[in-house]
Design a protein around this motif. Structure first.
Motif, PDB file in Angstrom:
ATOM      1  N   LEU A 196     -68.622  42.222 -13.935  1.00 33.26           N
ATOM      2  CA  LEU A 196     -68.276  42.183 -12.521  1.00 33.26           C
ATOM      3  C   LEU A 196     -68.864  43.370 -11.771  1.00 33.26           C
ATOM      4  N   GLU A 198     -69.259  44.873  -7.517  1.00 35.47           N
ATOM      5  CA  GLU A 198     -68.795  44.717  -6.140  1.00 35.47           C
ATOM      6  C   GLU A 198     -69.913  45.003  -5.152  1.00 35.47           C
ATOM      7  N   TYR A 205     -68.719  40.081  -7.593  1.00 37.78           N
ATOM      8  CA  TYR A 205     -69.570  39.036  -8.139  1.00 37.78           C
ATOM      9  C   TYR A 205     -69.535  39.071  -9.658  1.00 37.78           C
ATOM     10  N   SER A 206     -69.667  37.880 -10.247  1.00 40.90           N
ATOM     11  CA  SER A 206     -69.644  37.737 -11.695  1.00 40.90           C
ATOM     12  C   SER A 206     -71.044  37.461 -12.225  1.00 40.90           C
ATOM     13  N   HIS A 242     -60.121  42.337  -8.693  1.00 41.14           N
ATOM     14  CA  HIS A 242     -60.244  40.909  -8.401  1.00 41.14           C
ATOM     15  C   HIS A 242     -60.656  40.091  -9.620  1.00 41.14           C
ATOM     16  N   ARG A 245     -59.160  36.482  -9.913  1.00 40.87           N
ATOM     17  CA  ARG A 245     -59.630  35.663  -8.800  1.00 40.87           C
ATOM     18  C   ARG A 245     -61.086  35.223  -8.995  1.00 40.87           C
ATOM     19  N   VAL A 246     -61.935  36.151  -9.435  1.00 42.57           N
ATOM     20  CA  VAL A 246     -63.346  35.833  -9.664  1.00 42.57           C
ATOM     21  C   VAL A 246     -63.514  34.920 -10.876  1.00 42.57           C
ATOM     22  N   HIS A 247     -62.770  35.188 -11.939  1.00 47.32           N
ATOM     23  CA  HIS A 247     -62.898  34.372 -13.142  1.00 47.32           C
ATOM     24  C   HIS A 247     -62.380  32.949 -12.937  1.00 47.32           C
ATOM     25  N   GLN A 249     -62.635  31.374 -10.114  1.00 43.35           N
ATOM     26  CA  GLN A 249     -63.753  30.765  -9.380  1.00 43.35           C
ATOM     27  C   GLN A 249     -64.872  30.387 -10.355  1.00 43.35           C
ATOM     28  N   ASP A 250     -65.108  31.233 -11.359  1.00 44.87           N
ATOM     29  CA  ASP A 250     -66.165  30.977 -12.342  1.00 44.87           C
ATOM     30  C   ASP A 250     -65.972  29.641 -13.065  1.00 44.87           C
ATOM     31  N   TYR A 261     -62.582  33.694  -2.570  1.00 40.36           N
ATOM     32  CA  TYR A 261     -63.216  33.329  -3.834  1.00 40.36           C
ATOM     33  C   TYR A 261     -63.119  31.826  -4.114  1.00 40.36           C
TER      34      TYR A 261
END
Length: 308
Positions: A196, A198, A205-206, A242, A245-247, A249-250, A261
């Motif tokens: 991750l 930022e 972002y992942s 985050h 939240r990002v994962h 979305q992934d 996200y």
């Protein structure tokens, strides 16, 4: 099952009383109280818990399912404590001389920002500890997002704060979240690993490239689902900003209400993320401390019909 003693103080006009018992078998606090005081209603016992009138080994506890161990001493004060001892809008789960664990509501910042400097979990607790002594202070150990509810740990002196932060990996044993996400997650469990980073716009972002971010590992288990939503129990192996939240979305199942996200809907009027469980080694006593809250009712409302 339990040995009880009663102590009474004798003010001039009003008699205050407290009851004490020694735990002989392990179990949740509320159930032990029900057993120890069969003449007291469950409603009353919940009230004294809520109002910080119960101590376990001289430490105030308000969590009804706080795990008790044989040999611990539980003291119950039947006289309601002064209302100034309770911070409005913030539920204290546990407190002793060194730490405070609170259940933060969604919508409340952990600490001040440029836009919000007044009402935060930090400011509410600062005011709270100063009612006992104006020189008392609160120290931030970690944070959760404004729209995320759940468990937060604070230190009551700088030495304890630094000790926890410097030994974070070994001190914090478990951090568990409940996530309400979009769509039906068909896998019973899984692990998400990425790196991750930022952006300047504060969006995380992942990536699968280890050279462009910090490694983040998230484990999840599906608790229930329907065609529209899923409820996941999420355990963090790492604690990046985050991360959940990002994962989510992934894997194509963003947290509900998380417009930043990938979510497109707000079915519960808030972010569907709750810090449910926290397990850590006490920085002074080395005791294992375990705290857990219930699943927010708004999350459960998503599954009242057409449960899988």
């Amino acid at each position: 099952m339990m040995k009880k003693t009663r102590t009474r103080t004798r003010p001039e006009k009003k008699t205050k009383k407290s009851d004490t018992f020694t735990v002989t078998s392990q179990g949740p606090l509320l159930e032990s109280l029900v057993t120890a005081f069969p003449g007291k209603s469950r409603k009353l016992l919940k009230a004294v818990l809520r109002d910080s009138q119960i101590k376990v080994n001289n430490r105030t506890v308000t969590q009804f399912d706080h795990p008790l161990k044989p040999g611990q001493v539980v003291e119950v004060s039947w006289d309601k404590s002064s209302p100034q001892k309770r911070p409005h809008g913030l539920n204290i789960i546990f407190e002793d001389d060194d730490i405070i664990v609170v259940n933060k509501p969604a919508g409340l910042l952990t600490v001040a920002t440029d836009k919000e400097k007044r009402k935060t979990a930090y400011s509410l607790l600062s005011e709270y500890v100063k009612t006992e002594d104006p020189d008392n202070k609160i120290f931030i150990v970690h944070r959760i997002d404004r729209e995320t509810s759940g468990l937060l740990l604070f230190a009551k002196n700088e030495k304890i704060k630094l000790k926890i932060q410097e030994t974070w990996i070994s001190t914090i044993k478990e951090r568990t979240y409940i996530a309400a996400v979009e769509g039906e997650v068909k896998r019973e469990s899984g692990t998400i690993t990425s790196y991750l980073n930022e952006s300047k716009a504060f969006i995380v972002y992942s990536s699968q490239n280890p050279r462009v971010g910090k490694k983040a590992v998230t484990h999840y288990k599906t608790l229930k689902s329907n065609k529209d939503f899923s409820l996941l129990q999420v355990n963090l192996e790492t604690g990046r900003k985050h991360q959940i939240r990002v994962h989510m979305q992934d894997i194509g199942h963003p947290v509900v209400g998380d417009i930043k996200y990938g979510s497109r809907i707000k079915p519960i009027g808030r972010l569907g993320l709750h810090a449910q469980g926290l397990v850590f080694t006490h920085p002074k006593t080395n005791e294992l401390c375990s705290f857990e809250t219930g699943i927010p009712e708004k999350f459960n409302q998503l599954f009242k019909q057409n449960q899988k």
